[in-house]
Design an enzyme around this catalytic site. Structure first.
Site, PDB file in Angstrom:
ATOM      1  N   GLU A   1     -10.269   6.955   4.985  1.00  0.00           N
ATOM      2  CA  GLU A   1      -9.035   6.373   5.788  1.00  0.00           C
ATOM      3  C   GLU A   1      -9.148   6.882   6.965  1.00  0.00           C
ATOM      4  O   GLU A   1     -10.295   7.190   7.760  1.00  0.00           O
ATOM      5  CB  GLU A   1      -7.848   6.511   4.865  1.00  0.00           C
ATOM      6  CG  GLU A   1      -7.705   5.866   3.457  1.00  0.00           C
ATOM      7  CD  GLU A   1      -6.301   5.647   2.985  1.00  0.00           C
ATOM      8  OE1 GLU A   1      -6.258   6.128   1.756  1.00  0.00           O
ATOM      9  OE2 GLU A   1      -5.578   5.331   3.639  1.00  0.00           O
TER      10      GLU A   1
ATOM     11  N   ASP B   1       0.863  -1.209   0.044  1.00  0.00           N
ATOM     12  CA  ASP B   1       0.173  -0.004   0.006  1.00  0.00           C
ATOM     13  C   ASP B   1       1.007   1.187  -0.144  1.00  0.00           C
ATOM     14  O   ASP B   1       2.102   1.136   0.027  1.00  0.00           O
ATOM     15  CB  ASP B   1      -0.840  -0.272   1.209  1.00  0.00           C
ATOM     16  CG  ASP B   1      -2.055   0.853   0.897  1.00  0.00           C
ATOM     17  OD1 ASP B   1      -3.216   0.694   1.562  1.00  0.00           O
ATOM     18  OD2 ASP B   1      -2.184   1.778  -0.015  1.00  0.00           O
TER      19      ASP B   1
HETATM   20  C1  GLC Z   1      -4.337   4.278   0.113  1.00  0.00           C
HETATM   21  C2  GLC Z   1      -5.148   3.208   0.468  1.00  0.00           C
HETATM   22  C3  GLC Z   1      -5.204   2.197  -0.666  1.00  0.00           C
HETATM   23  C4  GLC Z   1      -5.314   2.878  -2.061  1.00  0.00           C
HETATM   24  C5  GLC Z   1      -3.823   3.439  -2.218  1.00  0.00           C
HETATM   25  C6  GLC Z   1      -3.591   4.278  -3.616  1.00  0.00           C
HETATM   26  O1  GLC Z   1      -3.635   4.691   1.375  1.00  0.00           O
HETATM   27  O2  GLC Z   1      -5.012   2.360   1.492  1.00  0.00           O
HETATM   28  O3  GLC Z   1      -6.700   1.673  -0.425  1.00  0.00           O
HETATM   29  O4  GLC Z   1      -5.520   1.920  -3.126  1.00  0.00           O
HETATM   30  O5  GLC Z   1      -3.544   4.341  -1.036  1.00  0.00           O
HETATM   31  O6  GLC Z   1      -4.467   5.195  -3.485  1.00  0.00           O
END
Ligand code: GLC
Length: 649
Positions: A497, A299
């Site tokens: 988030e 991630d």
């Molecule tokens: C974010 C998220 C993830 C996402 C990634 C790219 O922090 O946790 O779900 O796909 O970054 O945006």
């Protein structure tokens, strides 16, 4: 594996898809990949492991380094223009792919994007309801159709990889990502998530798989993110391995069996060990026992959380089983540190070739390793918004609405009446879309950012005026307000988030505005229909007491006008469609509760999973009235004679 509180041996299931049974194709692809690997330098191999963020990378960098992938993070768009057109996205994708083809290794890149409720980063796209709403709709066929439409929209912008579906099983409503989960029920997450994945990728047993109308999907985030202590985003999940398997991994197991070729590692820890650094979970379990033969992407800088020293962090994460590093900005620094580690042997050649081989195998599956591969520029330049997509979005909304209360059979409303609509939320497209919409947080968006949208208010206005009724709109009622019925629209502001993490669930403690309006209307003797926009169950006993009918609308996306299809009768005094949505999460009725009820025996403290009224339910009028409005108390059991027809067969 870290020292854990639970000493147990758990057998994880093999998760083969139709891909792996096609041995001829597998052999051809393996030959292609081996041949390609042999001709790559160490620098070119390391470059394939790097995914750079759009704001930090230029096509020339890709031409020079031959990176494996790029992504656009939430809210990042071509030339930092939120209203970039399809052509802008398409042309930029072509520039990057041409640069990749002209690089020394000549390997096309993957472009990843968070199309998590439609192609939500792109101006004029139809934004679908968030996952929690789709969990309430609980319709696998609908999921596949939503996935297929999303895939074509993403392809129309030249992008070929979607970071979806999220297969979280949220267990604590304080978590800001609850709405990205379909349900607290692992079986529902597995069924709906794998249906979405099939829609996005196509059927792995057919020729449509990864064709130019489908995209690479992502089984995310592996594993255990929904049960962190106190619902803290990226926190620590403490649970037994058997619970990790049976609750939090069920969606991933179904996704792998449906053909998932990418797994995104989760930010959280499991029993004090960061998943991004857990060779037990990523190598032994996911790639070993479960037999996952695609690639694991980190991630957003998730690897960097393993150590203050960046090179050490990269080494730990790659050696634990992360194959591609998603880098928020310093992609060059990460590239150089991984190259150092390979040169020094801290990342050995076997591990490097395994990681690159996995990435190349997925590119080969998509036909990217053939010399004539091009972005399908023959695509007709479709418009993202269309009548059929709006109708699909409206269908999803109609199926997702949950009726919690309907005293005196107030709903469905006669549209020919005098209606007053109360609250700014009735007109706020951005609010009804929620997070991950044009911007990461879904904030700083205005109505003109949504050219193809319909607010909840617009749907009500059309319905009432077409029936000869009258409708007025106000943010604040007063003693002069006159109407046959009031519709109060209120809810959570957009978030994504950890920005959405809460420490309590009481809505009126956070914003009492709607409650005040409801009480004024009650004093005026005007019946109240409450429409609640929310990404999760909240404690709303005061609002339930103050309203006569209460509908949970979740986060419906751009076509909020569809709410009127369900709460009003048709002109002909008939009901166009009944409520079909059922709670995908238990709804706390005691303000001291913040997490799900998995025992479903706390009837007085929760509305259970599967609860939801329909018009034919004969509900006694005492239902959900006089709820206790103080902390730590609970409800007299709702006297409800309907059937909890959930989960659907
Ligand atoms: C974010 C998220 C993830 C996402 C990634 C790219 O922090 O946790 O779900 O796909 O970054 O945006």
């Amino acid at each position: 594996m870290a020292d854990v509180a639970f000493k147990e041996t758990v057998a994880w299931p093999q998760c083969k898809s139709a891909l792996s049974t096609n041995t001829r194709r597998t052999e051809q692809i393996n030959e292609l990949v081996e041949a390609r690997l042999k001709n790559l330098s160490v620098e070119q191999k390391v470059a394939q492991l790097i995914q750079a963020e759009l704001a930090s990378i230029k096509p020339d960098d890709v031409r020079r380094f031959g990176l494996g992938s790029i992504l656009n993070g939430g809210g990042v768009s071509p030339n930092a223009n939120k209203r970039a057109s399809i052509e802008d996205w398409w042309n930029l994708a072509n520039e990057f792919q041409s640069a990749a083809r002209e690089s020394e290794a000549g390997i096309p890149i993957f472009w990843g994007t968070d199309a998590v409720h439609g192609h939500n980063n792109v101006f004029s796209a139809t934004i679908f309801p968030h996952n929690i709403a789709l969990g309430a709709a609980n319709d696998s066929d609908l999921m596949e159709r939503l996935g297929a439409v999303t895939a074509r929209d993403v392809q129309d912008t030249g992008i070929d990889w979607v970071f979806a579906p999220t297969l979280a099983v949220p267990c604590d409503y304080r978590w800001g990502r609850t709405y990205e989960g379909y349900s607290q029920e692992p079986e529902i997450v597995a069924r709906l998530g794998s249906a979405m994945l099939r829609g996005l990728q196509g059927d792995p047993a057919s020729t449509e798989f990864f064709d130019e109308n489908h995209v690479l999907a992502t089984s995310k985030h592996f594993v255990g993110e929904g049960s962190t202590r106190d619902g803290i985003d990226q926190g620590d999940t403490f649970c037994s391995e058997i619970d990790l398997l049976n609750i939090h991994a069920l969606g991933h197991i179904a996704a792998l069996k449906a053909g998932a070729q990418v797994v995104m590692a989760a930010f959280n820890s499991w029993n004090n060990e960061k998943v991004h650094g857990s060779s037990y979970l990523l190598q032994d379990v996911l790639k070993g026992q479960m037999g996952f033969d695609g690639f694991v992407v980190s991630d957003w800088d998730g690897f960097a959380q393993l150590d203050d020293d960046l090179e050490t962090a990269c080494v730990r994460s790659i050696n634990a089983g992360v194959d591609m590093l998603m880098v928020s900005s310093d992609w060059r620094g990460v590239y150089e540190r991984v190259l150092n580690a390979v040169t020094s042997g801290e990342i050995d050649a076997v591990r490097l070739n395994d990681a690159v081989g996995r990435i190349l195998r997925v590119k080969a599956l998509r036909g990217m390793l053939t010399s004539n591969w091009r972005l399908p520029s023959t695509r007709s330049k479709r418009t993202l918004g269309s009548k059929s997509k709006r109708e699909l979005a409206r269908e999803a909304i109609r199926k997702s609405l949950v009726l919690l209360k309907n005293s005196h059979g107030l709903l469905p409303l006669k549209p020919g009446k005098r209606i007053v609509v109360v609250g700014k939320s009735a007109h706020d497209i951005a609010q009804q879309c929620g997070g991950w919409t044009l911007t990461w947080q879904g904030t700083n968006n205005v109505t003109d950012d949504f050219p193809d949208a319909a607010s909840i208010a617009s749907g009500i206005r059309t319905k009432v005026r077409d029936a000869g009724g009258t409708v007025s709109f106000t943010d604040e009622v007063d003693a002069d307000t006159e109407a046959d019925v009031a519709i109060v629209v209120f809810g959570e502001e957009p978030y994504a988030e950890g920005e959405g993490d809460l420490n309590h669930l009481s809505f009126s403690r956070w914003d009492p505005t709607a409650l005040v309006q409801m009480k004024v209307l009650k004093d005026l003797g005007i019946p109240v229909v409450a429409l609640f926009l929310t990404g999760r169950p909240r404690w709303i006993n005061p609002e339930l007491n103050a309203s006569d009918a209460f509908v949970v609308c979740w986060l419906p996306g751009t076509q909020g006008g569809a709410v009127a299809d369900v709460i009003f009768k048709d002109g002909a005094d008939t009901v166009r469609c009944d409520f079909a949505g059922r709670l995908p999460f238990s709804w706390p009725l005691d303000s001291s509760l913040t997490s799900i009820d998995r025992d479903s025996n706390q009837r007085d403290s929760y509305l259970p999973v599967g609860y939801g009224l329909s018009y034919e339910d004969k509900v006694s009028f005492e239902q959900l009235t006089e709820l206790d409005e103080t902390t730590g108390t609970s409800l007299r059991g709702p006297s409800f004679s309907g059937s909890y027809n959930y989960p659907n067969p």
